[in-house]
Design an enzyme around this catalytic site. Structure first.
Site, PDB file in Angstrom:
ATOM      1  N   HIS B 480       0.856  -1.192   0.000  1.00  0.00           N
ATOM      2  CA  HIS B 480       0.000   0.000   0.000  1.00  0.00           C
ATOM      3  C   HIS B 480       0.888   1.236   0.000  1.00  0.00           C
ATOM      4  O   HIS B 480       1.004   1.929   1.004  1.00  0.00           O
ATOM      5  CB  HIS B 480      -0.929  -0.002   1.210  1.00  0.00           C
ATOM      6  CG  HIS B 480      -1.795  -1.219   1.283  1.00  0.00           C
ATOM      7  ND1 HIS B 480      -2.163  -1.799   2.465  1.00  0.00           N
ATOM      8  CD2 HIS B 480      -2.358  -1.978   0.310  1.00  0.00           C
ATOM      9  CE1 HIS B 480      -2.926  -2.862   2.218  1.00  0.00           C
ATOM     10  NE2 HIS B 480      -3.046  -2.995   0.918  1.00  0.00           N
ATOM     11  N   MET B 481       1.503   1.491  -1.141  1.00  0.00           N
ATOM     12  CA  MET B 481       2.478   2.587  -1.225  1.00  0.00           C
ATOM     13  C   MET B 481       1.769   3.926  -1.181  1.00  0.00           C
ATOM     14  O   MET B 481       0.768   4.135  -1.879  1.00  0.00           O
ATOM     15  CB  MET B 481       3.258   2.461  -2.535  1.00  0.00           C
ATOM     16  CG  MET B 481       4.020   1.152  -2.610  1.00  0.00           C
ATOM     17  SD  MET B 481       4.443   0.736  -4.289  1.00  0.00           S
ATOM     18  CE  MET B 481       2.911   0.064  -4.872  1.00  0.00           C
TER      19      MET B 481
END
Lengths: 181, 546, 469
Positions: B480-481
């Site tokens: 989940h950048m």
């Protein structure tokens, strides 16, 4: 040296830490030994070899086995284990000595070491669908890999629908049930 | 009008964000050209790829997506450090080994489909807890965009108010009702309740019970990652034919490597390489870089020119900084009683109330969940490793498959400018810099794990009746950048404004994970999608005004 | 059924609120009966466009001679609001509009001519008082010349529209008679299931023997054991009509899915039983090349023993995939690796399945292209299409579908005649076209030329006579 990992798991779960699949004596990262030239054998020798392999497989694994998958497996195993045919013969004799029909009746008599490793490698191959640990290992079986079968009444084999839409519940059959396969 | 090398809106990246912006622009009558670094593939090929991956690699979600040389992403096996694409360093380097897919359709090919919204308090961390940053707007502002994003993706969720999260009245119902639990999730829910926390059915971009957008409903193929074989789970690849039917043009195997500015600091063009390493120039009126929080800042930094010596859109020096994710701790348990995961989708619920509380002034909140992927292969291999044969082997496979559970904790993280992406000296196949990432989860997370999440996890493990458990000691990636083109009102310390428009270049938009000011503890995609909707409105309005 | 009645009750109340007519019990009951007959006649399926308001028309209906658009039959001036009951009856039974123009037999007036006066009255009451008026005029039909000359239908009707009303057969049960009345009248089965002649008239000698309907094939539903549904029990036929799904035999798709969804699944158990009773007695039509029923072909099969792991993991899909590979990647996830379908038979087995067991492969091709979408009180049955519609997520081209279809019929169905990619292209385009249009034009051209030649001859002859005088 290949390094195996799961994207979402730390090194603790890296599968190299587990003694997996094929017996360690047989495989070291998919290194291939000088292969027996399977193709040079005569047709009938190949067939005899394959049918012996299937015969032993059926004794070691008391489930329905596909002969075509077995032939592919045997060919590939020959490349890693050049003495496969002799090993198969030897283990078959042990089974015959015991009049064994199922694996429990003779497996303990297979001597530890190369023969036991071979027997175990055959069982592993049918259950996991691969014969070696590398990332480009040929997958002989997925849908028919036996390790998915003991839970087939509850879990789907991944990618295959379990039912129609939303057709599952939080009920599960008892552990003592074992699907037939 | 669009020709081969121009359009009103140029969209770099064909993931969920790029596809949302493209479709919104097309619906408003604008022309769109999308540039995708990687190839375009058919779903059946990916499904077969997955089936042909050896069992011990099947949980490498990138394994069915072998990267093209010109569009590298992490490989399914790590040969050695010098050929790694992501150059990772820092105390928690391992936790930024992010899996994303440089194929048309992007990382939603293999996402879990989970669509937790931010909680209103997640957007006011500074005001409420004195840490992190405040978002430039509140939850109420984002709510209508969340609704639009949920309807665009096709999100299913519970209609019962007490099962909804965040615990606020919804302004619109979920597009579809929730999916049922399998036995594993049900047992986990009951155990969680006994420990005093609530495991809620997750809102997820999965068709539930009915078809949606011409895609079938979930039938429990239990393969959401790495690929939904029937596209019951939304992935951006399913949006591509619709985009083309609306007149959008998609060019794959086009690696954008430079964003070109003009003397007025507008974006004049983007340049891309094709697989023959030939460069092409593409012009447009609005440019959207939708490559998520690693590739977007990488591209901006590579594009530095005389006017923008620190990189395009980087007068704030924040491009590449403030990298966030949800540092993850995994646990594997063996239970005395069967759990039976693997029924339904691979993820369907989480304990998320644990992300909220006054403790956030001191340590991170976190989400906890029980994974629902089928563990038949894991059980099988573990039983084989014991050297069992015959009936004993089958019985043990069944037992280990049924009685193994995997739990996950995902912590929120604070934005830290030292967690940053810079350009490595190492080059990829095209000669472009590889990304270099420094990552330290920080004491805010470590304290949380020591004082809060680990004790809670142990309580859950005990309540589930585990006879064995292994808890990871290394934080890993959640994919989940976020944060590396951070949103804010002050151009001095943020990269984009409230519409994800670059402060420095009025026709450059950077919607998606990179723009998120805080991450919270829930999966980022639906928030990214809401931001994309908001940015789209702004893009359409801006072009209408001329 | 109950829900529909309740809904109609509400609609009626609303209609009363907006109209000046006083509700009498008679009208209310007639409207309710009419609503049921409209369901049995499945008016809504053709007279409603996708996403459009009920009965407001505009649905494009592919015919071998061009596209026909259904009309607005709501009680608006744009619809049939100004129709008297006589005009309504004439449209239903004789195919003539209130303005005197002929309707094309896409409107099955050839079947509705059997409706009794009482049923016509009830239908009229329903359409005038039970349906919400919609004031939009839908797209108008414009068939290519010379089919756009509706007058030609008068000749066609003269030739082919019988004026016999089928009186009840006293030697048969009330059930049977009711069944025949519904089958030949309201449910108009024969308009799809009976093959048509060159002039597109139904061939009475091949009643219910199977016919092409655009991209789909409405199969033989006579009592023949091999060519028809003679092997079905009455209970099985009832199940099929009520749900569209007879496990291990047949699943409704295309127009039949619509018929099940909008019509059959809402009929009373008595009426379904009556239909089944009658259908079981339809004289057998046998096709010589049918040696076993279309529900009996094939068995479980998988090519995975040789295919699994044989191909490398690829990032390209421009490889020539064989039928087995296409099947494994596209179909097996739902229909399972050996084509055996899901345990709850939501996904049907592909063997013992009429779609794969028919000699005519249209239904298999159409199913692959367009999928299945059928909602009954039990829920939605859905299969996505693979390229037949513009937004399909997974798209196969004609060549791939032909390859895949050949694999499926070889392994699971009746494989005597192969599928060609031209067949797929034809189904994708809406089904076989009729040479009628071309020949009609040629015929007119020839007639015109003959006419001109005759006139020229007459002029010459007249002139000669004048000269000779």
């Amino acid at each position: 040296m290949t390094h195996l990992y799961r994207d979402d798991a730390p090194e603790e779960f890296s599968l190299t830490r587990r003694k997996l699949l094929v017996g360690s004596a047989l495989v070291a990262g998919g290194v291939s030994l000088s292969p027996l030239d399977w193709a040079q054998s005569t047709g009938s020798a190949v067939q005899a070899g394959e049918s012996k392999f299937m015969e032993l497989s059926s004794l070691l694994i008391n489930h329905h086995l596909d002969a075509e998958v077995g032939a592919r497996m045997a060919t590939a195993m020959m490349r890693i284990n050049p003495t496969l045919i002799q090993d198969v013969d030897a283990i078959l004799s042990i089974a015959k000595l015991r009049n064994a029909r199922i694996v429990e009746e003779f497996y303990a008599d297979v001597p530890a070491g190369h023969l036991k490793d071979t027997a175990y490698a055959i069982i592993s191959a049918w259950y996991s669908g691969v014969i070696e640990n590398s990332s480009n290992a040929e997958v002989f079986a997925f849908e028919t890999a036996l390790m998915y079968q003991p839970t087939r009444d509850v879990m789907t084999i991944p990618t295959y629908a379990i039912s129609g839409p939303s057709g599952w519940t939080s009920e599960a059959p008892p552990m003592s049930d074992m699907p037939t396969f | 009008m669009a020709n081969d090398f121009s359009a009103d809106v140029i969209v770099v990246g064909t993931g969920v964000i790029g596809c949302i912006v493209a479709e919104q622009a097309l619906d408003a009558g604008l022309s769109v050209l999308m540039l995708e670094a990687g190839p375009r593939v058919e779903r059946w090929q990916i499904v077969e790829n997955f089936r042909n991956v050896p069992p011990q690699y099947k949980q490498n979600w990138n394994a069915p997506y072998p990267p093209k040389p010109w569009a590298p992403h992490i490989e399914s096996e790590l040969a050695d450090a010098t050929t790694d694409y992501l150059q990772l360093e820092g105390p928690n380097a391992r936790a930024y080994r992010q899996g994303y897919v440089r194929y048309a359709g992007g990382a939603t090919w293999h996402w879990a489909g989970i669509c937790w919204r931010l909680h209103p308090d997640d957007m006011q961390m500074k005001t409420l807890y004195g840490v992190g940053r405040d978002w430039a707007f509140d939850y109420k502002t984002l709510d209508p965009y969340y609704n639009r994003a949920e309807y665009a993706l096709g999100v299913c969720g519970p209609s019962e108010v007490e099962l909804q999260w965040p615990p606020l009245p919804r302004s619109k119902p979920y597009p579809m009702g929730r999916l049922p639990f399998g036995q594993g999730e049900q047992r986990f829910t009951e155990a969680a309740a006994r420990v005093g926390v609530t495991n809620l059915p997750a809102p997820q971009a999965r068709n539930s019970g009915v078809s949606y957008d011409g895609r079938p409903p979930c039938c429990g193929n239990n393969n959401c990652f790495p690929v939904c074989p029937i596209s019951a789970k939304y992935d951006a690849a399913s949006a591509l034919p619709r985009i083309e039917s609306k007149g959008g043009r998609i060019r794959e195997n086009a690696v954008v490597y430079r964003v070109e500015t003009d003397e007025k600091q507008n974006i004049a063009a983007v340049h891309y390489f094709n697989p023959d390493k030939q460069s092409q120039r593409v012009v447009g009126r609005i440019f959207v870089i939708a490559c998520n929080a690693i590739e977007t800042p990488k591209l901006l930094l590579m594009s530095k020119d005389e006017r923008n010596p620190n990189g395009v859109a980087n007068r704030s020096d924040q491009v590449g900084r403030n990298l966030m994710d949800q540092p993850k701790i995994s646990a594997q348990l063996l239970l005395s009683e069967p759990m039976w995961t693997g029924i339904g989708p691979v993820q369907g619920s989480s304990i998320i109330m644990t992300g909220q509380g006054d403790f956030r002034s001191k340590h991170a909140g976190a989400l906890l969940r029980c994974e629902n992927a089928a563990l038949s292969a894991a059980g099988g291999q573990a039983a084989l490793a014991k050297g069992l044969v015959g009936k004993a082997l089958d019985t043990e496979i069944r037992r280990l498959s049924a009685c193994t559970a995997r739990l996950t904790i995902e912590h929120e993280i604070l934005s830290d400018p030292n967690n940053r992406l810079t350009l490595s000296d190492k080059k990829d196949w095209l000669g472009l810099s590889k990304p270099n990432i420094y990552y330290d989860v920080g004491d805010y997370v470590r304290r949380s794990h020591r004082d809060y999440t680990l004790p809670l996890l142990k309580k859950l493990i005990a309540e589930l009746g585990a006879v064995e458990s292994t808890i990871a000691t290394t934080f890993t990636n959640s994919d989940h950048m976020m944060g590396s083109c951070i949103m804010g009102t002050d151009p001095g310390n943020s990269v984009v404004d409230v519409d994800c428009r670059s402060h420095d270049h009025p026709n450059l938009f950077l919607p998606g994970g990179a723009a998120m000011t805080t991450g919270g503890c829930g999966n980022s995609t639906i928030t990214m999608a809401a931001l994309a909707m908001k940015a789209s409105d702004s893009i359409v309005e801006q072009l209408r005004r001329g | 059924m109950h829900n529909i009645m309740r809904l109609i009750g509400i609609v009626i109340c609303l209609a009363y609120a907006s109209s000046n007519a006083f509700a009498t019990d008679d009208i209310q009951e007639a409207v309710m009966r009419g609503a049921y007959m409209a369901t049995a006649s499945d008016c809504i399926a053709c007279h409603t466009s996708a996403g459009g308001k009920p009965f407001a028309g505009g649905l494009p209906i592919a015919s071998p001679v061009g596209t026909i658009y259904s009309s607005n039959i709501t009680p608006s001036a744009a619809g049939i609001g100004r129709y008297t009951e006589d005009q309504f009856a004439r449209a239903l039974r004789a195919g003539i509009r209130a303005d005197g123009a002929n309707l094309y037999p896409a409107m099955p007036y050839t079947a509705y001519q059997l409706l009794t006066d009482a049923d016509i009255h009830d239908l009229y009451m329903y359409f005038q008082h039970g349906v919400t008026a919609v004031d939009t005029v839908p797209e108008q039909t414009a068939l290519p010349f010379p089919m756009n000359i509706r007058l030609s239908m008068k000749l066609w009707n003269l030739l082919f529209l019988g004026h016999t009303s089928k009186k009840a057969d006293p030697t048969k049960s009330a059930d049977w008679n009711r069944g025949r009345y519904l089958v030949d009248g309201a449910a108009h089965c024969s308009t799809c299931h009976t093959p048509r002649g060159f002039m597109m008239e139904e061939l009475p000698g091949q009643y219910l023997g199977g016919a092409q309907v655009g991209p789909w094939f409405a199969p033989n539903i006579t009592s023949d054991i091999d060519s028809g549904i003679g092997s079905w029990s009455k209970a099985e036929l009832v199940t099929y009509l009520e749900t569209g799904n007879l496990a291990g035999k047949a699943q409704a798709a295309g127009s039949m899915a619509e018929a099940i969804e909008h019509s059959f699944s809402h009929l009373t158990a008595q009426d379904i039983s009556a239909i089944a009773t009658y259908i079981k007695t339809v004289p057998p039509q046998h096709t010589a090349s049918d040696h076993q029923s279309r529900f009996s072909y094939g068995k479980p099969y998988s090519a995975l023993a040789s295919l699994r792991g044989a191909n490398p993991i690829r990032s390209d899909t421009d490889v020539e995939a064989g039928g087995a590979q296409l099947f494994d990647g596209n179909c097996a996830s739902c229909h399972q690796a050996r084509g055996q379908g899901s345990k709850d038979s939501y996904f049907p087995a592909l063997f013992h399945n009429s779609a794969t067991g028919l000699a005519n492969h249209s239904n298999l091709i159409a199913t692959i292209l367009y999928g299945v979408n059928r909602t009954t009180p039990q829920g939605q049955v859905f299969m996505p299409g693979f390229g037949g519609k513009v937004n399909n997520v997974n798209v196969l081209n004609d060549e791939q579908i032909a390859t895949l279809a050949n694999y499926v019929i070889d392994q699971y169905g009746r494989g005597d005649t192969p599928v060609k990619s031209e067949d797929v292209a034809q189904i994708r385009a809406g089904g076989p076209t009729s040479p009628l249009l071309l020949l009609a034009r040629m015929g007119i051209a020839i007639a015109a030329i003959v006419g001109v030649v005759c006139i020229a001859f007459l002029i010459v002859a007249w002139r000669r006579r004048a000269v000779n005088k």
